[in-house]
Design a protein around this motif. Structure first.
Motif, mmCIF file in Angstrom:
data_model
loop_
_atom_site.group_PDB
_atom_site.id
_atom_site.type_symbol
_atom_site.label_atom_id
_atom_site.label_comp_id
_atom_site.label_asym_id
_atom_site.label_seq_id
_atom_site.Cartn_x
_atom_site.Cartn_y
_atom_site.Cartn_z
ATOM 1 N N LEU A 118 28.269 -21.288 19.925
ATOM 2 C CA LEU A 118 29.428 -22.178 20.059
ATOM 3 C C LEU A 118 30.721 -21.461 19.660
ATOM 4 O O LEU A 118 31.768 -21.665 20.270
ATOM 5 C CB LEU A 118 29.240 -23.444 19.230
ATOM 6 C CG LEU A 118 28.105 -24.373 19.687
ATOM 7 C CD1 LEU A 118 27.973 -25.554 18.738
ATOM 8 C CD2 LEU A 118 28.309 -24.833 21.123
ATOM 9 N N TYR A 119 30.648 -20.613 18.653
ATOM 10 C CA TYR A 119 31.831 -19.850 18.241
ATOM 11 C C TYR A 119 32.275 -18.910 19.366
ATOM 12 O O TYR A 119 33.457 -18.821 19.681
ATOM 13 C CB TYR A 119 31.536 -19.060 16.962
ATOM 14 C CG TYR A 119 32.697 -18.195 16.537
ATOM 15 C CD1 TYR A 119 33.809 -18.746 15.913
ATOM 16 C CD2 TYR A 119 32.688 -16.833 16.789
ATOM 17 C CE1 TYR A 119 34.887 -17.956 15.539
ATOM 18 C CE2 TYR A 119 33.763 -16.026 16.419
ATOM 19 C CZ TYR A 119 34.857 -16.599 15.800
ATOM 20 O OH TYR A 119 35.919 -15.812 15.438
ATOM 21 N N GLN A 120 31.307 -18.227 19.974
ATOM 22 C CA GLN A 120 31.637 -17.299 21.060
ATOM 23 C C GLN A 120 32.204 -18.023 22.279
ATOM 24 O O GLN A 120 32.984 -17.454 23.021
ATOM 25 C CB GLN A 120 30.407 -16.480 21.453
ATOM 26 C CG GLN A 120 30.030 -15.475 20.393
ATOM 27 C CD GLN A 120 28.749 -14.725 20.716
ATOM 28 O OE1 GLN A 120 27.913 -15.179 21.482
ATOM 29 N NE2 GLN A 120 28.585 -13.569 20.100
ATOM 30 N N LYS A 121 31.814 -19.278 22.475
ATOM 31 C CA LYS A 121 32.344 -20.072 23.591
ATOM 32 C C LYS A 121 33.709 -20.663 23.261
ATOM 33 O O LYS A 121 34.322 -21.315 24.102
ATOM 34 C CB LYS A 121 31.380 -21.217 23.925
ATOM 35 C CG LYS A 121 30.078 -20.762 24.512
ATOM 36 C CD LYS A 121 30.084 -21.097 25.959
ATOM 37 C CE LYS A 121 28.738 -20.783 26.572
ATOM 38 N NZ LYS A 121 28.874 -20.396 27.948
ATOM 39 N N GLY A 150 35.945 -20.821 13.380
ATOM 40 C CA GLY A 150 35.389 -19.928 12.370
ATOM 41 C C GLY A 150 36.502 -19.290 11.578
ATOM 42 O O GLY A 150 37.663 -19.278 11.999
ATOM 43 N N VAL A 151 36.168 -18.766 10.433
ATOM 44 C CA VAL A 151 37.147 -18.102 9.576
ATOM 45 C C VAL A 151 36.451 -16.923 8.900
ATOM 46 O O VAL A 151 35.272 -16.997 8.559
ATOM 47 C CB VAL A 151 37.735 -19.095 8.536
ATOM 48 C CG1 VAL A 151 36.678 -19.630 7.596
ATOM 49 C CG2 VAL A 151 38.863 -18.467 7.763
ATOM 50 N N LEU A 162 32.241 -13.558 8.739
ATOM 51 C CA LEU A 162 32.600 -14.704 9.551
ATOM 52 C C LEU A 162 31.830 -15.926 9.072
ATOM 53 O O LEU A 162 30.607 -15.898 8.948
ATOM 54 C CB LEU A 162 32.283 -14.442 11.028
ATOM 55 C CG LEU A 162 32.542 -15.595 11.983
ATOM 56 C CD1 LEU A 162 34.029 -15.976 12.002
ATOM 57 C CD2 LEU A 162 32.069 -15.227 13.384
ATOM 58 N N ARG A 163 32.554 -16.987 8.793
ATOM 59 C CA ARG A 163 31.938 -18.257 8.391
ATOM 60 C C ARG A 163 32.217 -19.277 9.469
ATOM 61 O O ARG A 163 33.304 -19.324 10.024
ATOM 62 C CB ARG A 163 32.512 -18.730 7.067
ATOM 63 C CG ARG A 163 32.241 -17.771 5.936
ATOM 64 C CD ARG A 163 31.977 -18.542 4.676
ATOM 65 N NE ARG A 163 31.679 -17.656 3.589
ATOM 66 C CZ ARG A 163 30.454 -17.468 3.119
ATOM 67 N NH1 ARG A 163 29.457 -18.103 3.649
ATOM 68 N NH2 ARG A 163 30.248 -16.659 2.111
ATOM 69 N N TYR A 164 31.223 -20.094 9.756
ATOM 70 C CA TYR A 164 31.350 -21.090 10.808
ATOM 71 C C TYR A 164 31.771 -22.452 10.260
ATOM 72 O O TYR A 164 31.657 -23.454 10.936
ATOM 73 C CB TYR A 164 30.037 -21.215 11.578
ATOM 74 C CG TYR A 164 29.640 -19.922 12.248
ATOM 75 C CD1 TYR A 164 30.433 -19.362 13.239
ATOM 76 C CD2 TYR A 164 28.480 -19.257 11.890
ATOM 77 C CE1 TYR A 164 30.080 -18.176 13.866
ATOM 78 C CE2 TYR A 164 28.118 -18.078 12.515
ATOM 79 C CZ TYR A 164 28.916 -17.542 13.497
ATOM 80 O OH TYR A 164 28.564 -16.372 14.114
ATOM 81 N N ALA A 205 40.034 -23.610 23.461
ATOM 82 C CA ALA A 205 39.676 -22.452 22.637
ATOM 83 C C ALA A 205 40.573 -22.465 21.401
ATOM 84 O O ALA A 205 41.697 -22.940 21.443
ATOM 85 C CB ALA A 205 39.876 -21.164 23.428
ATOM 86 N N TRP A 206 40.074 -21.938 20.321
ATOM 87 C CA TRP A 206 40.866 -21.846 19.099
ATOM 88 C C TRP A 206 41.863 -20.731 19.263
ATOM 89 O O TRP A 206 41.552 -19.669 19.763
ATOM 90 C CB TRP A 206 39.961 -21.576 17.891
ATOM 91 C CG TRP A 206 39.021 -22.699 17.675
ATOM 92 C CD1 TRP A 206 37.694 -22.701 17.924
ATOM 93 C CD2 TRP A 206 39.332 -24.006 17.211
ATOM 94 N NE1 TRP A 206 37.160 -23.927 17.638
ATOM 95 C CE2 TRP A 206 38.143 -24.747 17.197
ATOM 96 C CE3 TRP A 206 40.507 -24.640 16.810
ATOM 97 C CZ2 TRP A 206 38.091 -26.063 16.796
ATOM 98 C CZ3 TRP A 206 40.441 -25.961 16.415
ATOM 99 C CH2 TRP A 206 39.247 -26.657 16.405
ATOM 100 N N THR A 207 43.062 -20.975 18.812
ATOM 101 C CA THR A 207 44.111 -19.959 18.925
ATOM 102 C C THR A 207 44.509 -19.499 17.538
ATOM 103 O O THR A 207 45.400 -20.063 16.934
ATOM 104 C CB THR A 207 45.339 -20.524 19.662
ATOM 105 O OG1 THR A 207 45.748 -21.734 19.002
ATOM 106 C CG2 THR A 207 45.022 -20.828 21.110
ATOM 107 N N LYS A 208 43.791 -18.550 17.037
ATOM 108 C CA LYS A 208 44.098 -17.982 15.719
ATOM 109 C C LYS A 208 44.043 -16.493 15.796
ATOM 110 O O LYS A 208 43.369 -15.911 16.533
ATOM 111 C CB LYS A 208 43.091 -18.456 14.675
ATOM 112 C CG LYS A 208 43.362 -19.871 14.262
ATOM 113 C CD LYS A 208 42.550 -20.200 13.062
ATOM 114 C CE LYS A 208 42.883 -21.585 12.585
ATOM 115 N NZ LYS A 208 42.211 -21.983 11.430
#
Length: 160
Positions: free
Chosen positions: A112-115, A120-121, A127-129, A157-160
């Motif tokens: 899910l993180y890769q998608k 995540g941080v 890397l923590r989910y 998508a996350w924008t960080k």
């Protein structure tokens, strides 16, 4: 295997005896049981650096046949309140949801993180989910699932 985080957010260092016991469990466990063992330690908030990567590399085909992502997300978020940040889950809630579907939570989180669906941080180089956020009077960790766009399409998508 140096420390674990308590519910109050404080770090508790493992004793040498505790670390040795954990090492013995891992060293003597059959490979098929390693995901279950990793999950138990994760639920106990014992950080086993490198074990997730070992499990992922040992079974590289698991991720490709992992899940129907859209169906999984639909079932996961069904009936949940959407916050301005997304859908919030405790790690325990998410893990139990995955296990009830015979899915390995660590592999699902990575998928899910890769998608771009799971926030995540990186903390201390890992890397923590889940992310820390203010909840009520204290700070708690939550997994954040990105909401789908307004047209019912793919999650932002996350924008960080």
């Amino acid at each position: 295997m140096e420390n674990q985080t308590t519910l109050a957010g404080e770090e508790k260092h493992l004793s040498v005896d505790e670390a040795i016991r954990i090492s013995k469990i891992i060293a003597t466990a059959p490979a098929a049981r390693m995901p279950m063992i990793a999950q138990v330690f994760s639920m106990a908030r014992v950080d086993l650096d490198g074990l997730e990567e070992l499990l992922e590399n040992e079974n590289p085909h698991s991720r490709s046949a992992l899940i129907d992502t859209e169906q999984f997300l639909s079932e996961l978020t069904q009936g949940r309140e959407r916050t301005e940040r997304g859908y919030l889950f405790t790690s325990e809630e998410f893990n139990l949801f995955c296990l009830s579907r015979d899915l390995q939570p660590l592999l699902v989180k990575k998928h899910l993180y890769q998608k771009g669906v799971l926030e995540g941080v990186t903390e201390c180089g890992k890397l923590r989910y889940s992310v820390s956020m203010r909840m009520g009077d204290g700070i708690q960790r939550r997994m954040v699932i990105a909401p789908s766009d307004e047209k019912g399409g793919k999650p932002h998508a996350w924008t960080k």
